[in-house]
Design a protein around this motif. Structure first.
Motif, PDB file in Angstrom:
ATOM      1  N   GLU A   6       0.808  -1.219   0.000  1.00 43.91           N
ATOM      2  CA  GLU A   6       0.000   0.000   0.000  1.00 43.91           C
ATOM      3  C   GLU A   6       0.843   1.272   0.000  1.00 43.91           C
ATOM      4  O   GLU A   6       0.625   2.149  -0.853  1.00 43.91           O
ATOM      5  N   PRO A   7       1.831   1.417   0.886  1.00 43.09           N
ATOM      6  CA  PRO A   7       2.631   2.652   0.815  1.00 43.09           C
ATOM      7  C   PRO A   7       3.423   2.759  -0.490  1.00 43.09           C
ATOM      8  O   PRO A   7       3.652   3.857  -0.997  1.00 43.09           O
ATOM      9  N   ALA A   8       3.822   1.622  -1.060  1.00 41.51           N
ATOM     10  CA  ALA A   8       4.531   1.650  -2.345  1.00 41.51           C
ATOM     11  C   ALA A   8       3.597   2.142  -3.454  1.00 41.51           C
ATOM     12  O   ALA A   8       4.004   2.940  -4.308  1.00 41.51           O
ATOM     13  N   VAL A   9       2.346   1.692  -3.433  1.00 39.77           N
ATOM     14  CA  VAL A   9       1.374   2.152  -4.433  1.00 39.77           C
ATOM     15  C   VAL A   9       1.174   3.657  -4.294  1.00 39.77           C
ATOM     16  O   VAL A   9       1.183   4.385  -5.292  1.00 39.77           O
ATOM     17  N   TYR A  10       1.009   4.131  -3.077  1.00 36.97           N
ATOM     18  CA  TYR A  10       0.794   5.564  -2.866  1.00 36.97           C
ATOM     19  C   TYR A  10       2.016   6.387  -3.257  1.00 36.97           C
ATOM     20  O   TYR A  10       1.897   7.439  -3.861  1.00 36.97           O
ATOM     21  N   ALA A  11       3.188   5.922  -2.934  1.00 39.22           N
ATOM     22  CA  ALA A  11       4.396   6.715  -3.178  1.00 39.22           C
ATOM     23  C   ALA A  11       4.924   6.580  -4.606  1.00 39.22           C
ATOM     24  O   ALA A  11       5.431   7.560  -5.168  1.00 39.22           O
ATOM     25  N   PHE A  12       4.838   5.385  -5.184  1.00 37.52           N
ATOM     26  CA  PHE A  12       5.477   5.132  -6.479  1.00 37.52           C
ATOM     27  C   PHE A  12       4.487   4.841  -7.607  1.00 37.52           C
ATOM     28  O   PHE A  12       4.884   4.779  -8.767  1.00 37.52           O
ATOM     29  N   GLY A  13       3.234   4.644  -7.260  1.00 34.25           N
ATOM     30  CA  GLY A  13       2.213   4.405  -8.266  1.00 34.25           C
ATOM     31  C   GLY A  13       1.904   2.930  -8.451  1.00 34.25           C
ATOM     32  O   GLY A  13       2.766   2.070  -8.324  1.00 34.25           O
ATOM     33  N   ARG A  14       0.641   2.677  -8.734  1.00 36.85           N
ATOM     34  CA  ARG A  14       0.157   1.310  -8.912  1.00 36.85           C
ATOM     35  C   ARG A  14       0.874   0.621 -10.079  1.00 36.85           C
ATOM     36  O   ARG A  14       1.225  -0.539 -10.005  1.00 36.85           O
ATOM     37  N   ASP A  25      -0.746   5.561 -11.911  1.00 37.90           N
ATOM     38  CA  ASP A  25      -1.701   4.546 -11.489  1.00 37.90           C
ATOM     39  C   ASP A  25      -2.404   3.845 -12.645  1.00 37.90           C
ATOM     40  O   ASP A  25      -3.208   2.946 -12.427  1.00 37.90           O
ATOM     41  N   GLU A  26      -2.100   4.223 -13.868  1.00 36.76           N
ATOM     42  CA  GLU A  26      -2.672   3.537 -15.026  1.00 36.76           C
ATOM     43  C   GLU A  26      -2.007   2.170 -15.148  1.00 36.76           C
ATOM     44  O   GLU A  26      -0.794   2.080 -15.313  1.00 36.76           O
ATOM     45  N   SER A  27      -2.800   1.141 -15.059  1.00 42.44           N
ATOM     46  CA  SER A  27      -2.204  -0.196 -14.990  1.00 42.44           C
ATOM     47  C   SER A  27      -2.943  -1.250 -15.800  1.00 42.44           C
ATOM     48  O   SER A  27      -2.630  -2.436 -15.690  1.00 42.44           O
ATOM     49  N   GLN A  28      -3.870  -0.827 -16.647  1.00 45.48           N
ATOM     50  CA  GLN A  28      -4.651  -1.812 -17.390  1.00 45.48           C
ATOM     51  C   GLN A  28      -3.755  -2.733 -18.220  1.00 45.48           C
ATOM     52  O   GLN A  28      -4.003  -3.941 -18.287  1.00 45.48           O
ATOM     53  N   ASP A  29      -2.711  -2.186 -18.833  1.00 48.78           N
ATOM     54  CA  ASP A  29      -1.840  -3.028 -19.656  1.00 48.78           C
ATOM     55  C   ASP A  29      -1.039  -4.009 -18.806  1.00 48.78           C
ATOM     56  O   ASP A  29      -0.798  -5.148 -19.209  1.00 48.78           O
ATOM     57  N   VAL A  30      -0.648  -3.590 -17.604  1.00 50.91           N
ATOM     58  CA  VAL A  30       0.095  -4.494 -16.721  1.00 50.91           C
ATOM     59  C   VAL A  30      -0.833  -5.593 -16.204  1.00 50.91           C
ATOM     60  O   VAL A  30      -0.435  -6.759 -16.118  1.00 50.91           O
ATOM     61  N   VAL A  31      -2.063  -5.228 -15.908  1.00 50.82           N
ATOM     62  CA  VAL A  31      -3.047  -6.232 -15.488  1.00 50.82           C
ATOM     63  C   VAL A  31      -3.257  -7.241 -16.623  1.00 50.82           C
ATOM     64  O   VAL A  31      -3.301  -8.453 -16.372  1.00 50.82           O
ATOM     65  N   ALA A  32      -3.344  -6.760 -17.848  1.00 49.93           N
ATOM     66  CA  ALA A  32      -3.501  -7.669 -18.990  1.00 49.93           C
ATOM     67  C   ALA A  32      -2.297  -8.606 -19.111  1.00 49.93           C
ATOM     68  O   ALA A  32      -2.462  -9.801 -19.381  1.00 49.93           O
ATOM     69  N   ALA A  84      -2.069  -4.967  -4.453  1.00 47.80           N
ATOM     70  CA  ALA A  84      -1.725  -3.856  -5.343  1.00 47.80           C
ATOM     71  C   ALA A  84      -2.967  -3.181  -5.917  1.00 47.80           C
ATOM     72  O   ALA A  84      -2.871  -2.111  -6.510  1.00 47.80           O
ATOM     73  N   HIS A  85      -4.134  -3.776  -5.703  1.00 51.37           N
ATOM     74  CA  HIS A  85      -5.385  -3.193  -6.173  1.00 51.37           C
ATOM     75  C   HIS A  85      -6.049  -2.326  -5.097  1.00 51.37           C
ATOM     76  O   HIS A  85      -7.214  -1.964  -5.234  1.00 51.37           O
ATOM     77  N   VAL A  86      -5.306  -1.992  -4.062  1.00 52.14           N
ATOM     78  CA  VAL A  86      -5.831  -1.191  -2.958  1.00 52.14           C
ATOM     79  C   VAL A  86      -6.475   0.092  -3.505  1.00 52.14           C
ATOM     80  O   VAL A  86      -5.937   0.724  -4.423  1.00 52.14           O
ATOM     81  N   PRO A  87      -7.651   0.474  -2.982  1.00 52.55           N
ATOM     82  CA  PRO A  87      -8.258   1.723  -3.434  1.00 52.55           C
ATOM     83  C   PRO A  87      -7.383   2.909  -3.017  1.00 52.55           C
ATOM     84  O   PRO A  87      -6.808   2.916  -1.925  1.00 52.55           O
ATOM     85  N   LEU A  88      -7.277   3.896  -3.870  1.00 48.25           N
ATOM     86  CA  LEU A  88      -6.462   5.073  -3.582  1.00 48.25           C
ATOM     87  C   LEU A  88      -7.366   6.149  -2.980  1.00 48.25           C
ATOM     88  O   LEU A  88      -8.270   6.662  -3.644  1.00 48.25           O
ATOM     89  N   ARG A  89      -7.117   6.471  -1.714  1.00 46.96           N
ATOM     90  CA  ARG A  89      -8.004   7.385  -0.995  1.00 46.96           C
ATOM     91  C   ARG A  89      -7.188   8.462  -0.288  1.00 46.96           C
ATOM     92  O   ARG A  89      -6.122   8.191   0.275  1.00 46.96           O
ATOM     93  N   ALA A  90      -7.725   9.667  -0.289  1.00 44.14           N
ATOM     94  CA  ALA A  90      -7.058  10.802   0.349  1.00 44.14           C
ATOM     95  C   ALA A  90      -6.904  10.598   1.848  1.00 44.14           C
ATOM     96  O   ALA A  90      -5.935  11.073   2.439  1.00 44.14           O
ATOM     97  N   ASP A  91      -7.826   9.882   2.487  1.00 43.90           N
ATOM     98  CA  ASP A  91      -7.730   9.691   3.931  1.00 43.90           C
ATOM     99  C   ASP A  91      -6.684   8.659   4.329  1.00 43.90           C
ATOM    100  O   ASP A  91      -6.366   8.506   5.501  1.00 43.90           O
ATOM    101  N   ARG A  92      -6.114   7.943   3.350  1.00 46.99           N
ATOM    102  CA  ARG A  92      -5.090   6.937   3.640  1.00 46.99           C
ATOM    103  C   ARG A  92      -3.680   7.458   3.451  1.00 46.99           C
ATOM    104  O   ARG A  92      -2.735   6.911   4.001  1.00 46.99           O
TER     105      ARG A  92
END
Length: 163
Positions: free
Chosen positions: A82-90, A142-149, A119-127
């Motif tokens: 979660e902190p990696a997603v917030y700091a470096f992007g999904r 946070d654009e990750s559709q191609d990586v998910v594919a 890695a699919h954690v919702p991105l929220r301002a309160d977190r």
């Protein structure tokens, strides 16, 4: 490096990974805590300080990913993902997990699969202040559709190989 070329005995451990994250945050290595509990203790100690930061220096990325992949508990690996997603992007986090899944040791592949869900954690301002009102965040992080594919294609290839 291919999984079969790597020596799992030389691989990091959850404790060494969590200790590296703690060291980067200048958090004591929990000397008085029994070694069997030290990794979880460190993971708990770093969770809040990691989420309180809108940005993390580049040197945090690899230790966070390693700790997430080596965390044996699928419920707690989120404390590093979660902190990696917030700091470096999904996108970057998912790409790193896909790389572990494709080329890692057996333990890393299993850990990447556990961490992928987080890695699919919702991105929220309160977190995290990274998403606070008035903050600027490049949506491309946070654009990750191609990586998910790619992940789904990889998973499907595993299923075909097992059949």
């Amino acid at each position: 490096m291919e999984a079969e070329e790597r020596d799992e005995a030389d691989a990091p451990t959850f404790l060494s990974s969590a200790a590296e994250v703690a060291r980067l945050l200048h958090i004591d290595i929990a000397v008085g805590v029994p070694e069997s509990q030290r990794a979880r203790h460190l993971a708990h100690a770093v969770r809040k300080p990691l989420l309180e930061r809108a940005r993390l220096p580049e040197e945090f990325f690899s230790p966070l990913m390693t700790a997430a992949v080596y965390d044996p508990d699928p419920s707690f690996c989120r404390w590093f993902v979660e902190p990696a997603v917030y700091a470096f992007g999904r996108r970057r986090v998912m790409t790193a997990l896909l790389n572990y899944a494709r080329t890692g040791t057996d333990a890393e592949q299993a850990g990447a699969k556990r961490a992928w869900y987080c890695a699919h954690v919702p991105l929220r301002a309160d977190r995290s202040p990274a998403y606070a009102p008035g903050g600027s965040r490049d949506s491309a992080l946070d654009e990750s559709q191609d990586v998910v594919a790619e992940w789904l294609e990889y998973a499907a290839s595993l299923d075909r190989n097992e059949a």
